[in-house]
Design a protein around this motif. Structure first.
Motif, short mmCIF file in Angstrom:
data_model
loop_
_atom_site.label_atom_id
_atom_site.label_comp_id
_atom_site.label_asym_id
_atom_site.label_seq_id
_atom_site.Cartn_x
_atom_site.Cartn_y
_atom_site.Cartn_z
N ALA A 1 0.85 -1.19 0.00
CA ALA A 1 0.00 0.00 0.00
C ALA A 1 0.88 1.24 0.00
CB ALA A 1 -0.93 0.02 1.21
N ILE A 2 0.31 2.33 -0.47
CA ILE A 2 0.94 3.65 -0.36
C ILE A 2 0.15 4.45 0.66
CG2 ILE A 2 1.39 5.83 -1.56
CD1 ILE A 2 1.91 4.21 -4.10
N VAL A 3 0.87 5.09 1.58
CA VAL A 3 0.24 5.88 2.64
C VAL A 3 0.86 7.27 2.60
CG1 VAL A 3 -0.26 6.05 5.10
CG2 VAL A 3 -0.07 3.79 4.02
N ARG B 1 -2.27 11.28 -7.11
CA ARG B 1 -2.42 10.74 -8.46
C ARG B 1 -1.51 11.49 -9.44
NH1 ARG B 1 -7.42 10.81 -8.42
NH2 ARG B 1 -7.77 12.90 -9.27
N VAL B 2 -1.44 12.82 -9.33
CA VAL B 2 -0.61 13.62 -10.23
C VAL B 2 0.87 13.25 -10.09
CG1 VAL B 2 0.29 15.96 -10.55
CG2 VAL B 2 -2.17 15.58 -10.51
N ARG B 3 1.34 13.11 -8.85
CA ARG B 3 2.76 12.84 -8.64
C ARG B 3 3.14 11.40 -9.00
NH1 ARG B 3 3.67 16.46 -3.15
NH2 ARG B 3 3.76 18.47 -4.26
N ALA C 1 -2.96 -0.59 -5.93
CA ALA C 1 -4.42 -0.56 -5.73
C ALA C 1 -4.81 0.11 -4.42
CB ALA C 1 -4.98 -1.98 -5.78
N THR C 2 -4.06 -0.15 -3.35
CA THR C 2 -4.42 0.38 -2.03
C THR C 2 -3.61 1.63 -1.74
OG1 THR C 2 -4.94 -1.84 -1.23
CG2 THR C 2 -4.60 -0.12 0.43
N VAL C 3 -4.29 2.78 -1.73
CA VAL C 3 -3.65 4.06 -1.48
C VAL C 3 -4.45 4.80 -0.42
CG1 VAL C 3 -2.90 6.27 -2.45
CG2 VAL C 3 -2.76 4.18 -3.84
N ALA D 1 -4.47 1.76 6.38
CA ALA D 1 -3.91 0.93 5.32
C ALA D 1 -3.92 -0.54 5.72
CB ALA D 1 -2.48 1.38 5.00
N ALA D 2 -3.53 -0.83 6.95
CA ALA D 2 -3.54 -2.21 7.42
C ALA D 2 -4.95 -2.78 7.40
CB ALA D 2 -2.97 -2.28 8.83
#
Length: 235
Positions: free
Chosen positions: A120-122, A131-133, A143-145, A164-165
């Protein structure tokens, strides 16, 4: 309690030396974005400088505190009734500035080596800015942000990593967080996660983590049936 930072390029520890983190199996790896996967420092600094100049702060503005949500920092700089306006204006600057935003060494390879349901990205960024960066830098799709809009409180509070977890359906105590900022590492510790600090935005001495590495290309993820393990690679 976490261990003191370990500089893997120095004499205190070299790749392959035993560490409580090494050899452990983790259910998921949670990555910060700015400064960890993406080099956006110049764009961040330009946007904050433009906002500060426009707001008339001049030399009194000491720069953005990396790793902390913009709203939290802006609330310390302007009256409460001006925070929303300041957030909107700063966001305009940040969304428009994608010059020299790049993926950091090793980030793409590390992400793609981890199964989708274990990564995941947190980030402290908004969903639109994230999304832009990610698009500008070419970071592989994840998928998991979790963004600042998904939690009641951002870093250094634990909510982002706990969220996220929960989304991944894993125990936070069996998550490994990869972060470049003290605020993010503080949030990870508060969530009960193990931590890897990445030098760059901050010096190794400022990063309180189980392990500190100079870049993500010093790490390798080994996938097994019940999770993932991390290995340190020689320089």
């Amino acid at each position: 309690m976490t261990n003191a930072p370990t500089d893997l390029t120095g004499p205190r520890q070299s790749p392959g030396t035993s560490n409580t983190l090494l050899g452990r199996v983790f259910e998921a790896v949670l990555f910060d974005m700015d400064g960890t996967l993406v080099d956006s420092t110049s764009a961040v600094n330009r946007s904050w400088r433009r906002w500060a100049d426009e707001a008339g702060l001049g030399e009194s503005f000491r720069g953005a505190r990396h790793g902390v949500p913009a709203r939290q920092m802006l609330a310390t700089l302007v009256p409460a009734d001006q925070v929303n306006q300041a957030v909107n204006r700063l966001t305009e600057f940040e969304l428009a500035d994608t010059a020299d935003i790049t993926i950091l060494p090793g980030a793409g390879e590390l992400l793609t080596s981890i199964p989708e349901h274990r990564r995941a990205i947190v980030t402290s960024a908004t969903r639109a800015l994230c999304r832009v960066r990610l698009t500008a830098s070419g970071v592989p799709t994840v998928a998991t942000v979790v963004t600042i809009e998904d939690t009641s409180r951002g870093k250094p509070f634990p909510e982002p990593f706990l969220a996220a977890a929960q989304r991944l359906g894993v125990d936070p105590a069996r998550c490994l967080v990869v972060e470049d900022a003290p605020a993010g590492l503080e949030a990870a510790h508060a969530a009960g996660c193990s931590t890897i600090g990445v030098e760059g935005t901050h010096a190794a001495a400022d990063l309180i983590a189980d392990i500190v590495v100079p870049s993500l290309d010093r790490l390798r993820i080994l996938v097994q049936e019940d999770g993932v393990r991390v290995e340190l690679l020689p320089a």
